[in-house]
Design a protein around this motif. Structure first.
Motif, PDB file in Angstrom:
ATOM      1  N   HIS A  45       0.818  -1.209   0.000  1.00 28.16           N
ATOM      2  CA  HIS A  45       0.000   0.000   0.000  1.00 28.16           C
ATOM      3  C   HIS A  45       0.857   1.267   0.000  1.00 28.16           C
ATOM      4  O   HIS A  45       0.324   2.370  -0.129  1.00 28.16           O
ATOM      5  CB  HIS A  45      -0.928   0.009   1.227  1.00 28.16           C
ATOM      6  CG  HIS A  45      -1.877  -1.148   1.269  1.00 28.16           C
ATOM      7  ND1 HIS A  45      -2.921  -1.287   0.376  1.00 28.16           N
ATOM      8  CD2 HIS A  45      -1.935  -2.234   2.090  1.00 28.16           C
ATOM      9  CE1 HIS A  45      -3.577  -2.397   0.647  1.00 28.16           C
ATOM     10  NE2 HIS A  45      -3.002  -2.990   1.685  1.00 28.16           N
ATOM     11  N   GLU A  46       2.173   1.092   0.147  1.00 29.26           N
ATOM     12  CA  GLU A  46       3.063   2.246   0.101  1.00 29.26           C
ATOM     13  C   GLU A  46       3.325   2.634  -1.356  1.00 29.26           C
ATOM     14  O   GLU A  46       3.431   1.770  -2.229  1.00 29.26           O
ATOM     15  CB  GLU A  46       4.396   1.922   0.789  1.00 29.26           C
ATOM     16  CG  GLU A  46       4.264   1.449   2.220  1.00 29.26           C
ATOM     17  CD  GLU A  46       3.920   2.565   3.174  1.00 29.26           C
ATOM     18  OE1 GLU A  46       3.971   3.748   2.772  1.00 29.26           O
ATOM     19  OE2 GLU A  46       3.585   2.257   4.331  1.00 29.26           O
ATOM     20  N   LEU A  47       3.438   3.934  -1.617  1.00 29.04           N
ATOM     21  CA  LEU A  47       3.752   4.421  -2.955  1.00 29.04           C
ATOM     22  C   LEU A  47       5.183   4.944  -2.989  1.00 29.04           C
ATOM     23  O   LEU A  47       5.667   5.534  -2.020  1.00 29.04           O
ATOM     24  CB  LEU A  47       2.789   5.538  -3.360  1.00 29.04           C
ATOM     25  CG  LEU A  47       1.339   5.139  -3.607  1.00 29.04           C
ATOM     26  CD1 LEU A  47       0.497   6.374  -3.944  1.00 29.04           C
ATOM     27  CD2 LEU A  47       1.224   4.121  -4.731  1.00 29.04           C
ATOM     28  N   LEU A  48       5.849   4.715  -4.101  1.00 28.44           N
ATOM     29  CA  LEU A  48       7.193   5.250  -4.315  1.00 28.44           C
ATOM     30  C   LEU A  48       7.055   6.570  -5.061  1.00 28.44           C
ATOM     31  O   LEU A  48       6.551   6.608  -6.187  1.00 28.44           O
ATOM     32  CB  LEU A  48       8.033   4.253  -5.108  1.00 28.44           C
ATOM     33  CG  LEU A  48       8.242   2.903  -4.410  1.00 28.44           C
ATOM     34  CD1 LEU A  48       8.895   1.912  -5.359  1.00 28.44           C
ATOM     35  CD2 LEU A  48       9.086   3.071  -3.161  1.00 28.44           C
ATOM     36  N   ILE A  49       7.490   7.649  -4.425  1.00 28.67           N
ATOM     37  CA  ILE A  49       7.308   8.999  -4.966  1.00 28.67           C
ATOM     38  C   ILE A  49       8.645   9.557  -5.424  1.00 28.67           C
ATOM     39  O   ILE A  49       9.636   9.503  -4.691  1.00 28.67           O
ATOM     40  CB  ILE A  49       6.689   9.940  -3.909  1.00 28.67           C
ATOM     41  CG1 ILE A  49       5.429   9.310  -3.298  1.00 28.67           C
ATOM     42  CG2 ILE A  49       6.373  11.293  -4.521  1.00 28.67           C
ATOM     43  CD1 ILE A  49       4.318   9.077  -4.270  1.00 28.67           C
ATOM     44  N   TRP A  50       8.657  10.089  -6.640  1.00 27.54           N
ATOM     45  CA  TRP A  50       9.863  10.727  -7.186  1.00 27.54           C
ATOM     46  C   TRP A  50       9.795  12.218  -6.922  1.00 27.54           C
ATOM     47  O   TRP A  50       8.774  12.868  -7.211  1.00 27.54           O
ATOM     48  CB  TRP A  50       9.940  10.444  -8.691  1.00 27.54           C
ATOM     49  CG  TRP A  50      11.175  10.994  -9.347  1.00 27.54           C
ATOM     50  CD1 TRP A  50      12.450  10.911  -8.880  1.00 27.54           C
ATOM     51  CD2 TRP A  50      11.250  11.687 -10.591  1.00 27.54           C
ATOM     52  NE1 TRP A  50      13.318  11.506  -9.755  1.00 27.54           N
ATOM     53  CE2 TRP A  50      12.609  11.992 -10.809  1.00 27.54           C
ATOM     54  CE3 TRP A  50      10.302  12.071 -11.534  1.00 27.54           C
ATOM     55  CZ2 TRP A  50      13.038  12.675 -11.948  1.00 27.54           C
ATOM     56  CZ3 TRP A  50      10.727  12.748 -12.659  1.00 27.54           C
ATOM     57  CH2 TRP A  50      12.086  13.042 -12.871  1.00 27.54           C
ATOM     58  N   ASP A  51      10.887  12.780  -6.401  1.00 29.33           N
ATOM     59  CA  ASP A  51      10.900  14.204  -6.094  1.00 29.33           C
ATOM     60  C   ASP A  51      11.632  15.036  -7.144  1.00 29.33           C
ATOM     61  O   ASP A  51      11.998  16.186  -6.904  1.00 29.33           O
ATOM     62  CB  ASP A  51      11.520  14.443  -4.711  1.00 29.33           C
ATOM     63  CG  ASP A  51      12.958  13.955  -4.621  1.00 29.33           C
ATOM     64  OD1 ASP A  51      13.484  13.448  -5.645  1.00 29.33           O
ATOM     65  OD2 ASP A  51      13.565  14.071  -3.534  1.00 29.33           O
ATOM     66  N   GLY A  52      11.837  14.461  -8.328  1.00 30.02           N
ATOM     67  CA  GLY A  52      12.559  15.186  -9.381  1.00 30.02           C
ATOM     68  C   GLY A  52      11.779  16.334  -9.981  1.00 30.02           C
ATOM     69  O   GLY A  52      12.362  17.318 -10.451  1.00 30.02           O
TER      70      GLY A  52
END
Length: 246
Positions: A80-87
């Motif tokens: 349920h965790e999402l991988l978020i890109w901060d680029g």
């Protein structure tokens, strides 16, 4: 039997304190005000005391945690965790003539219809104090895309973590007022977004490693917490640190 009453406090013989002496320092009105405040506070304090007494108390004995139970909790929780890109953070306004890495990323995402862009003409200030007219691109997230709201704007999610294997589970240990256990695991990126596989983005180590992470998994520690419902996945640490691919 000796007299156990306090004889002196701050140099005053407590046996010689009389009510008139107290009235010297506290008026009747003040005492009445204090009494009215206590009448309000005592029921509230009573409720708080009862609530504390009836609240769940963590067991003093170390709770048991089986390896397979820890593994099952991790499996059902981390997906349920999402991988978020901060680029990239949208909305964003950049000059049309800009040739930076960010501008190239946005151009590719616009071609993939993950972002929308509109031309904007604005007056901007230069470093020499002059002003000039500039043509800008106003970028916003596209419909039905992978953009996720964050406190400072919208960012792209590129997949979610999946368990490869649990390496070790620690015994339960007591911290502050609860039992915790550390689960050291290997994980990989599942459902990697198609845009993250494009040649331009695969130049980024994050996405290159994400694409090969099933065969070369990442590693990290997650935490389980014990409460009145038993063991559960503790999101406090994840909320503070986020999931990292490095």
């Amino acid at each position: 039997m000796s007299d156990i009453r306090p004889k002196k406090r701050y140099g005053i013989d407590m046996n010689y304190i009389r009510e008139p002496s107290l009235q010297k320092y506290f008026s009747c009105g003040f005492v009445a005000d204090v009494a009215s405040v206590l009448l309000v506070l005592l029921p509230v304090l009573g409720i708080v005391w009862v609530d504390r007494v009836l609240a769940w108390a963590a067991p003093a004995v170390q709770p048991e945690l089986l390896f397979e139970d820890a593994e099952a909790l991790v499996v059902q929780s981390i997906t349920h965790e999402l991988l978020i890109w901060d680029g990239i953070t949208l909305p964003l306004l950049i000059p049309k003539t800009e040739q930076s890495r960010l501008a190239r990323w946005l151009s590719v995402l616009a071609e993939e219809r993950l972002v929308s862009r509109e031309e904007s003409i604005q007056m901007i200030d230069e470093s020499n104090g002059r002003r000039r007219i500039a043509a800008l691109w106003q970028y916003r997230s596209g419909p039905g895309s992978d953009w996720i709201d964050s406190p400072d704007g919208q960012r792209l999610q590129y997949g979610h973590p999946a368990l490869k294997r649990v390496v070790s589970v620690s015994p339960a240990y007591w911290v502050d007022d609860a039992w915790y256990a550390e689960v050291y695991l290997e994980w990989y990126v599942e459902a990697l977004s198609p845009w993250a596989r494009l040649p331009l983005f695969k130049q980024q180590r994050l996405f290159r490693r994400s694409a090969e992470s099933f065969d070369k998994p990442f590693a990290r520690t997650v935490y389980l917490q014990f409460d009145e419902d038993g063991w559960h996945y503790w999101r406090g640490h994840i909320a503070a640190t986020g999931w990292s691919a490095f």
